[in-house]
Design a protein around this motif. Structure first.
Motif, PDB file in Angstrom:
ATOM      1  N   GLY A   1     100.095 -19.339 110.374  1.00 29.28           N
ATOM      2  CA  GLY A   1      99.535 -19.351 109.033  1.00 29.28           C
ATOM      3  C   GLY A   1      98.967 -20.706 108.675  1.00 29.28           C
ATOM      4  O   GLY A   1      99.051 -21.653 109.474  1.00 29.28           O
TER       5      GLY A   1
ATOM      6  N   GLY B   1     105.809 -14.782 106.392  1.00 32.92           N
ATOM      7  CA  GLY B   1     104.451 -14.434 106.005  1.00 32.92           C
ATOM      8  C   GLY B   1     104.234 -14.618 104.518  1.00 32.92           C
ATOM      9  O   GLY B   1     104.210 -13.656 103.757  1.00 32.92           O
TER      10      GLY B   1
ATOM     11  N   ASP C   1     101.969 -15.536 101.316  1.00 35.21           N
ATOM     12  CA  ASP C   1     100.605 -15.654 100.808  1.00 35.21           C
ATOM     13  C   ASP C   1     100.690 -16.042  99.338  1.00 35.21           C
ATOM     14  O   ASP C   1     101.417 -15.413  98.582  1.00 35.21           O
TER      15      ASP C   1
ATOM     16  N   GLY D   1      99.514 -16.349 105.133  1.00 38.92           N
ATOM     17  CA  GLY D   1     100.303 -15.851 106.276  1.00 38.92           C
ATOM     18  C   GLY D   1     101.267 -16.871 106.861  1.00 38.92           C
ATOM     19  O   GLY D   1     101.439 -16.951 108.075  1.00 38.92           O
TER      20      GLY D   1
END
Lengths: 254, 244
Positions: free
Chosen positions: B60, B23, B25, B9
Motif C-alpha cells: 500500500g 488494508g 484506505d 491499501g
C-alpha cells in the motif's frame, strides 16, 4: 513524579558561584581535582591549602556544612578501605604500643582519604551550584564529544524514570503481601529488575522513534549558546590556578 | 484540491507475523479534524507510526499533500506530519523544555535567534512559555502533554497526529488541551477512546477494527448510534446522551 524543581544534589541559592558560567566551573573543578591528585601525600601543608580553597568555595556557594557532610558520606567506603593500608603496608613500622603500623601505609592512607574528600568536595560544590542541564552545557562548551554529552543527558533524564518504575513495581509487590526477609525470597526482585531492563530497552526504542519523527539525523541541537568571557574564565580559574601552583611547589620540594 | 493525506491499501505485519493493518484506505482533506476511534489492538497506533515513516508498510501507499512517502521523501514527510506520542516521557528527552522544543526545528536547520524565536512561539501557543528552563521530568502530566505538543508545533507541520492526547489529564487539563487543539489551523488526526473529546474536536470520525477502517461518518451521527458503537467496543460515558 510531580513537580519537584531540581536534583537532590542542587542547593537553591543565588551566589556568585551559582551564577558563574558552567563551562568555567566544570573546567575549574577538573583542574582542581587534577592538582589534588598529583600532589605527593607527604606534603601535608599542600592539602591544608586545598582544604582552605575548598572551604572558601563552599562558603561562597552558600553550601551548608550539614549538606556538605551528608553528600560526602557517599565516599565513606573508599575512605574505610584506605584505613586498611597502614595495617598491611610494608617497610618501617610505627609502634603505637598495642598495634604496629606501616609508616608508608599511613602516608598512603592519608593521601587516599585526603584526595577522596577534596575531590568529592569539589564535585559537591559543582553540582550544588550548577543544575544538571547547565553541567551538560558546560561539558559541551568544553568540546566534550556531543555523543558523550548526549548519553550523559539521556542517563540523567531516564534514570529517575526507571527508578520510579522500579519503585512502583516494588509497591505493587508489597501491596500483594510480598515482604522479603531472606535471600531466597529475592527472586521477585530479580524478576522486577529484569522487567525494568526490558521496559527501559523498549522505551529507548520509542524515544529513538520520537527523535526520528522530529527529523533526528545524528546531531544534537545547541540552544542559547554563550561562550564564557575571558573575565569569567579568569574568575572561575583563580582557585584551581592557586591549587595548581601549590601542586607544582609540592612536587618540586618533595 | 489535493488531499492532505491519502492512504491506499495499507498493510503491515509485525516481525512475529501478527497482522496489524489489513488494508487501510483513508482520505483526509486539508484543515480537517478526524477522530480515529476503535478498540484496543485495532491498529490505530500502528497506523499513526506509519504516517511519518517510523514503520514501513508491507503493502500500500501513503501520500502526504501529493507527495508519496518513500525513502527519498522521508525527511520531508517527517517535517510535514507531526506525531504526538501517547507517553509524553517518550517525547521529552532533552535536559530542558526549551532544548526539547528546539530539537525538531534544529534538525530542520534553524539556528541561534531564529531557533529561539520558533521555540518561544511554540511554547506560547500552548501557554507553556514559563516552563522553558525546567527539566521535562519535573513537569506535571498535563504540563508534559502541552510541552510535547509544543515540540511538534515548532516544526510547523501540516498534519498533526495525536495518540490519546487527553488520556490521564484532569478535566481542566483536558479542557485546556481541547481549546488549544481546536484553535490550531492544521489538519488533525486524533486517536482517542474519549468519545465526548472526539465529538467536541472532530466533526468526522473514522472507526478502525481488525486492522482496517470499518466506519467513516460524522462524529455526531456515530455517537447517536448505540448499535454501531457496541459493535466496535465503543461506549459513551454513563449519563451522556446526544440531544435530538
Amino acid at each position: 513524579m510531580g513537580a519537584g524543581h531540581a536534583h537532590a544534589l542542587y542547593v537553591h541559592e543565588h551566589s556568585p558561584l551559582h551564577h558563574a558560567v558552567p563551562a568555567a566551573k566544570v573546567a575549574a573543578v577538573l583542574l582542581f581535582v587534577a592538582a589534588v591528585a598529583v600532589t605527593p601525600p607527604r606534603q601535608a601543608w599542600a592539602f591544608g591549602v586545598y582544604a582552605v580553597i575548598l572551604a572558601i568555595a563552599l562558603a561562597v556557594g552558600r553550601i551548608t556544612p550539614k549538606f556538605f557532610f551528608l553528600r560526602l558520606a557517599g565516599i565513606l567506603p573508599f575512605v574505610l578501605l584506605a584505613l586498611i593500608v597502614p595495617f598491611v603496608g610494608s617497610g618501617e613500622r610505627v609502634d603505637l604500643g598495642w598495634v604496629s603500623l606501616s609508616r608508608e601505609g599511613l602516608w598512603a592512607a592519608f593521601g587516599i582519604a585526603a584526595k577522596a574528600v577534596l575531590g568529592a568536595g569539589a564535585a559537591i560544590v559543582l553540582v550544588g551550584t550548577t543544575e544538571v542541564p547547565a553541567v551538560l552545557r558546560g561539558l559541551r562548551d568544553l568540546k566534550v564529544p556531543a555523543v558523550l554529552v548526549a548519553i550523559a543527558g539521556f542517563m540523567v533524564r531516564y534514570l529517575e524514570l526507571i527508578a520510579e518504575e522500579l519503585g512502583r513495581m516494588r509497591q505493587a509487590m508489597t501491596a500483594r503481601g510480598y515482604e522479603p526477609r531472606w535471600l531466597w525470597q529475592a527472586r521477585p526482585i530479580a524478576q522486577a529488575a529484569g522487567v525494568t531492563f526490558v521496559r527501559a530497552y523498549e522505551r529507548g526504542e520509542r524515544v529513538h522513534g520520537a527523535m526520528l519523527a522530529r527529523g533526528y539525523d545524528g546531531e544534537m541541537p545547541m540552544l542559547g549558546h554563550r561562550s564564557p568571557t575571558p573575565a569569567q574564565w579568569a574568575a572561575a580559574l583563580a582557585a584551581p590556578a592557586l591549587a595548581a601552583a601549590v601542586a607544582v611547589i609540592a612536587m618540586v620540594t618533595a | 484540491m489535493t488531499p492532505a493525506l491519502q492512504i491506499r491499501g495499507l498493510r503491515f505485519s509485525y516481525p512475529d507475523g501478527r497482522e496489524a493493518l489489513t488494508g487501510v484506505d483513508l482520505t483526509v482533506s486539508p484543515g480537517e479534524r478526524v477522530a480515529l476511534l476503535g478498540p484496543n489492538g485495532a491498529g490505530k497506533t500502528t497506523l499513526a507510526l506509519h504516517l511519518n515513516g517510523l514503520l514501513s508498510a508491507t503493502a500500500g501507499e501513503i501520500v502526504v499533500g501529493g507527495v508519496t512517502l518513500e525513502d527519498a521523501t522521508l525527511k520531508e514527510t517527517r517535517r510535514r506530519v507531526a506525531l504526538v506520542f501517547q507517553d509524553a516521557n517518550d517525547q521529552l528527552f532533552m535536559p530542558t523544555v526549551a532544548e526539547d522544543v528546539a530539537f525538531g526545528p534544529s534538525n530542520l536547520g534553524l539556528r541561534d535567534e531564529e531557533l529561539e524565536e520558533v521555540v518561544h512561539a511554540a511554547l506560547e501557543r500552548v501557554g507553556a512559555a514559563h516552563l522553558a528552563d525546567r527539566p521535562p521530568h519535573h513537569l506535571s502530566g498535563g504540563e508534559k502533554r502541552l510541552v510535547a505538543l509544543a515540540t511538534v508545533l515548532a516544526m510547523d507541520p501540516e498534519i498533526l497526529v495525536l495518540d490519546e492526547p487527553g488520556s490521564g489529564l484532569d478535566p481542566a487539563g483536558r479542557r485546556i488541551l481541547l481549546e488549544i487543539l481546536a484553535g490550531l489551523e492544521v489538519t488533525q488526526i486524533v486517536i482517542t477512546h474519549d468519545l465526548p473529546f472526539a465529538l467536541e474536536l472532530c466533526p468526522r470520525s473514522v472507526v478502525m477494527d481488525g486492522g482496517k477502517v470499518v466506519l467513516d461518518m460524522p462524529t455526531r451521527e456515530l455517537l447517536s448510534r448505540p448499535d454501531l458503537l457496541a459493535e466496535h467496543r465503543l461506549e459513551l460515558p454513563f449519563g451522556f446522551s446526544l440531544a435530538g
